[in-house]
Motif scaffolding. Sequence first.
Motif, PDB file in Angstrom:
ATOM      1  N   UNK A  60      16.328  -2.111  49.950  1.00  0.00           N
ATOM      2  CA  UNK A  60      17.785  -1.258  49.744  1.00  0.00           C
ATOM      3  C   UNK A  60      17.482  -0.491  48.649  1.00  0.00           C
ATOM      4  N   UNK A  61      17.410  -1.071  47.477  1.00  0.00           N
ATOM      5  CA  UNK A  61      17.410  -0.299  46.265  1.00  0.00           C
ATOM      6  C   UNK A  61      16.584   1.002  46.302  1.00  0.00           C
ATOM      7  N   UNK A  62      15.333   0.925  46.986  1.00  0.00           N
ATOM      8  CA  UNK A  62      14.272   2.073  47.087  1.00  0.00           C
ATOM      9  C   UNK A  62      15.099   2.873  48.208  1.00  0.00           C
ATOM     10  N   UNK A  63      15.765   2.536  49.285  1.00  0.00           N
ATOM     11  CA  UNK A  63      16.077   3.381  50.051  1.00  0.00           C
ATOM     12  C   UNK A  63      17.784   4.385  49.501  1.00  0.00           C
ATOM     13  N   UNK A  64      18.325   3.428  48.442  1.00  0.00           N
ATOM     14  CA  UNK A  64      19.128   4.389  47.415  1.00  0.00           C
ATOM     15  C   UNK A  64      18.634   5.367  46.827  1.00  0.00           C
ATOM     16  N   UNK A  65      17.481   5.215  46.292  1.00  0.00           N
ATOM     17  CA  UNK A  65      16.934   6.116  45.332  1.00  0.00           C
ATOM     18  C   UNK A  65      16.374   7.152  46.143  1.00  0.00           C
ATOM     19  N   UNK A  66      15.831   6.915  47.303  1.00  0.00           N
ATOM     20  CA  UNK A  66      15.370   7.886  48.306  1.00  0.00           C
ATOM     21  C   UNK A  66      16.636   8.811  48.678  1.00  0.00           C
ATOM     22  N   UNK A  67      17.524   8.048  49.185  1.00  0.00           N
ATOM     23  CA  UNK A  67      18.577   9.085  49.684  1.00  0.00           C
ATOM     24  C   UNK A  67      19.171   9.784  48.618  1.00  0.00           C
ATOM     25  N   UNK A  68      19.421   9.504  47.436  1.00  0.00           N
ATOM     26  CA  UNK A  68      19.687  10.185  46.455  1.00  0.00           C
ATOM     27  C   UNK A  68      19.296  11.471  45.912  1.00  0.00           C
ATOM     28  N   UNK A  69      17.968  11.428  46.259  1.00  0.00           N
ATOM     29  CA  UNK A  69      16.942  12.467  45.974  1.00  0.00           C
ATOM     30  C   UNK A  69      17.166  13.359  47.089  1.00  0.00           C
ATOM     31  N   UNK A  70      17.127  12.814  48.203  1.00  0.00           N
ATOM     32  CA  UNK A  70      17.217  13.519  49.427  1.00  0.00           C
ATOM     33  C   UNK A  70      18.522  14.348  49.618  1.00  0.00           C
ATOM     34  N   UNK A  71      19.707  13.801  49.145  1.00  0.00           N
ATOM     35  CA  UNK A  71      20.830  14.286  49.230  1.00  0.00           C
ATOM     36  C   UNK A  71      20.887  15.708  48.374  1.00  0.00           C
ATOM     37  N   UNK A  72      20.669  15.646  47.178  1.00  0.00           N
ATOM     38  CA  UNK A  72      20.912  16.655  46.206  1.00  0.00           C
ATOM     39  C   UNK A  72      19.568  17.571  46.549  1.00  0.00           C
ATOM     40  N   UNK A  73      18.485  17.151  46.891  1.00  0.00           N
ATOM     41  CA  UNK A  73      17.576  18.131  47.680  1.00  0.00           C
ATOM     42  C   UNK A  73      18.093  19.024  48.769  1.00  0.00           C
ATOM     43  N   UNK A  74      18.574  18.371  49.480  1.00  0.00           N
ATOM     44  CA  UNK A  74      19.044  18.921  50.553  1.00  0.00           C
ATOM     45  C   UNK A  74      20.182  20.122  50.319  1.00  0.00           C
ATOM     46  N   UNK A  75      21.057  19.930  49.361  1.00  0.00           N
ATOM     47  CA  UNK A  75      21.990  20.980  48.894  1.00  0.00           C
ATOM     48  C   UNK A  75      21.228  21.991  48.222  1.00  0.00           C
TER      49      UNK A  75
END
Length: 282
Positions: free
Chosen positions: A241-256
Amino acid sequence: MLEGWLGPWGIEEDLSWPLQDTRVLRVRSGHGEHIVKAARSGRPVSHHFTREIDAHLDVLAPLRRAHGDLPVPELEHHDRELGLIVTRFLPGSLVLGSAAEADPSVFEEAGRILSRLQVPGAVSADYGLRLAAAATELVGRARGLVADDRLDALLSLLSILSAPDAVAHRPVPLVFTHGDFQPRNWLVHDGRVSVIDFGRAAQRSWVSDLVRLRNQQFIDRPDLSEAFDAGRARPLTADDRELLTLETLRESVGTVVWAHGIGDADFEEHGRRMVERVLAQA
């Protein structure tokens, strides 16, 4: 080149996506139907060609040999330098935008397929640190695209996830990942689900293949998430779950950042919504 591989051939359908540097064609030859992916004329060959070819040669073909039928395209011909890939045509309709996109049984089957595809690899000592560094760099590039207070909140979250005892410093088992595992890359035919387009395949954490589903189809549809989890049969641990948060954080700002760069305003806004969700769920 295609004539030498296939003999006489003709285009049946252009399946290319807008804003992409690749042409995707369904063609017919004397050998049957095929999917042809080709770099657009005058443009550099995308690294996605190398990733897809490597995925077929190193993982998908061995899986097929070891376990028989595999619901993914079969590589027939390729040329890395030209940026050219030919696979056997898989019949079916895209799940995206169809009734199947709301069908829990489709998601359960997709979960089962993902569990077959995610072949274990090495254990990385620095995967989390590299992921956090990439996210930090993207936050800097997103200045002016995302509100400063949201970016500052992302940096605060990154500092928590990168603390000495936190997830960024823990070893991460890597697996083969699709990289874009979602209904736009799923087909359904006679009730059978298959997965296409391995141009983003790479060795990553297994939870990275969950990010796009959790930020699209699973929103307000816990039944789809539960069905997928049942098919995947791998519960999330606290570390996951912690790693998923980190993956999602990178993906979110990377998408922008990526969407802004290609002028896709709708996808850029989707990235901003991802930012809000990752902050709300942290």
